[in-house]
Design an enzyme around this catalytic site. Sequence first.
Site, mmCIF file in Angstrom:
data_model
loop_
_atom_site.group_PDB
_atom_site.id
_atom_site.type_symbol
_atom_site.label_atom_id
_atom_site.label_comp_id
_atom_site.label_asym_id
_atom_site.label_seq_id
_atom_site.Cartn_x
_atom_site.Cartn_y
_atom_site.Cartn_z
ATOM 1 N N SER A 236 0.921 -1.105 -0.497
ATOM 2 C CA SER A 236 0.073 0.235 0.200
ATOM 3 C C SER A 236 0.602 0.945 0.174
ATOM 4 O O SER A 236 1.672 1.514 -0.544
ATOM 5 C CB SER A 236 -1.138 -0.106 0.861
ATOM 6 O OG SER A 236 -1.895 0.833 0.722
ATOM 7 N N ASP B 240 -3.308 6.133 -3.748
ATOM 8 C CA ASP B 240 -2.209 5.975 -3.280
ATOM 9 C C ASP B 240 -1.531 4.654 -4.031
ATOM 10 O O ASP B 240 -2.198 3.977 -5.602
ATOM 11 C CB ASP B 240 -2.269 4.911 -1.971
ATOM 12 C CG ASP B 240 -3.331 3.466 -2.041
ATOM 13 O OD1 ASP B 240 -3.880 3.241 -2.710
ATOM 14 O OD2 ASP B 240 -3.289 3.105 -1.249
ATOM 15 N N ASP C 254 -1.042 1.246 -4.599
ATOM 16 C CA ASP C 254 -1.878 -0.545 -4.786
ATOM 17 C C ASP C 254 -3.790 -0.008 -6.005
ATOM 18 O O ASP C 254 -4.060 -0.725 -6.161
ATOM 19 C CB ASP C 254 -1.959 -1.326 -4.000
ATOM 20 C CG ASP C 254 -2.360 -1.296 -2.600
ATOM 21 O OD1 ASP C 254 -2.719 0.058 -2.682
ATOM 22 O OD2 ASP C 254 -3.073 -1.732 -2.136
ATOM 23 N N ASP D 168 -6.274 1.780 -3.651
ATOM 24 C CA ASP D 168 -7.247 1.063 -3.359
ATOM 25 C C ASP D 168 -7.765 2.586 -2.225
ATOM 26 O O ASP D 168 -9.104 2.065 -1.717
ATOM 27 C CB ASP D 168 -6.870 -0.130 -2.346
ATOM 28 C CG ASP D 168 -6.009 -0.305 -1.394
ATOM 29 O OD1 ASP D 168 -5.718 1.116 -1.368
ATOM 30 O OD2 ASP D 168 -5.971 -0.790 -0.444
#
Length: 575
Positions: free
Chosen positions: A150, A302, A304, A306
């Site tokens: 993340s 961010d 990734d 999500d």
Amino acid sequence: MVYHDPAILEKANAWLTATFDEETQQAIKENIAHNPDELADSFYKNLEFGTGGMRGIMGAGTNRINKYTLGKNTQGLSDYLHKQFPDKKIKVAIAYDCRHNSKELAQVVANVFSANGIKVFLFSDLRPTPELSFAVRHLDCQCGIVLTASHNPPEYNGYKVYWEDGGQLVPPQDNEVIATIDALDFSAIKFNGDDSLIELVDKEVDKAFVDASVGNVSFGLTTETKKELNIVFTSLHGTSITLVPDTLRQAGFTNLHIVKEQEVPDGNFPTVVSPNPEETAALKMALELGEEKSADIVIGTDPDCDRLGIAVRGDDGKLTILNGNQTMILMTDYLLERFRESANQHPAPFIGSTIVSTPMMDVLADAYDVECKTGLTGFKWIAKMIVDYPNQHFVGGGEESFGYMVGDFVRDKDAVTATLLACTMAAQAKEQGQTLFEKLKTLYVKHGFYKETLIALVKKGQSGAEEIKQMLKDLRLEPMKEINGSKVIRVEDYQSSTSRDLLTGETTTIDVPKSNVLIFYTEDGSKVAARPSGTEPKVKFYISVNAPLASLSEYDTISATLDKRLAGIKNALGV
């Protein structure tokens, strides 16, 4: 010879055997000889699954992300899958982000699964985490893995496990999987993959995901209304660049400016200190481009993809960053309004939130006469609500940490669809002569002015972990009786599953899984939650205050009053 804890040395020496490759052994020998602190931190514990899967620093050791720790996870998961689905041809999907070694580690994970006779759908290149959640159900898989850390610093990577419903592992599967993994020796890992069982996937799944995203956020805006919205977007060197621009354009949002300096995926995140959209500094370049282009909205995701950060025009005409709670309230209100207007209303709608998020979600739910289900921190608990209540209709939900989920086609926070939703909301508001900030203020007049802040204290390493543990222990042994001059009237302890009313002395049971969280409620309506982060070496304090807002003209005055109360609570907590 530098002295080491014998227990640490014993664990390190176990990695100096033929089970481990020469490069790994050499790294450990180097730490034994020259870096005792690194050796201790690498072996003092095993990496654990937290709120967002397993995350850690990359390197050699049991407390590090490497081919052996992830290989052992995957071997244990393979064994568990065979037990759970004995009569099925088991399939798994694997995705990965832009971080160093993510592609290589994803291949390791694919090899271990295939070596255990499991069919693998491996994304050919980096993809957003929500697409992996979608792919699990779309490809009829029993499990999914995404390699990501993340928004953690560049030295981190991670391993998130999804089940057949597309949501992350929850009880009882999580503890059963962990027990299976813990029972294994590293020598049991099957690394020799079967290429015939590994299939690369990309554009077909991309198209299905984008179609579903657009389909879930199509609310009848005109083509011209969408074109009028001026958008600035940044992927912060992450995976969202692979899908977000295409999704926006397919939906009709063509007036799009991308921050070029942050467009190329890069695990070093060279233009930011931290690729975290919660932090204002991460959006600096996007905000500058937003002012240059006179953007109506600025959005950053961010690595990734999500979570998302949003900035909109404030009262002074300048771009103002919304926090996660504010974004969640705006999105939930918008979806509930559209749901109420729909001719196909489900008789049992609900929204989802978490125990550390704004209490305004409950107030909003009451206003629309829908249920607000509240779970522990992490979207796996919101995804679990969808499974646990199949006869109810999930409208949307989120949490304070800048994540949101629209409908149930993705079972995790989804910044692709949330970005499209934010633009849809902003376009409609602009058509009506409003900004999203003005819309937010009207919600405060309707439902009460709620204001939140988050304090996160970083405590690294073994000593930091002990310090965090002691802080929560002290809060339990000597709970606060007063916070900022307001009497504490209720204490919720999620570790003991108890809620204690300090006015009546009555204790009731909290019907959620146990978690190391304490929440204090005061007479003036303030709420203070304390918990250790499940993914970072931090202890977090979530503070919420509120007051009535009679009219828009009182906004500045009440805002200042709430700011003063937040500052007073911080001071009382000593953080």
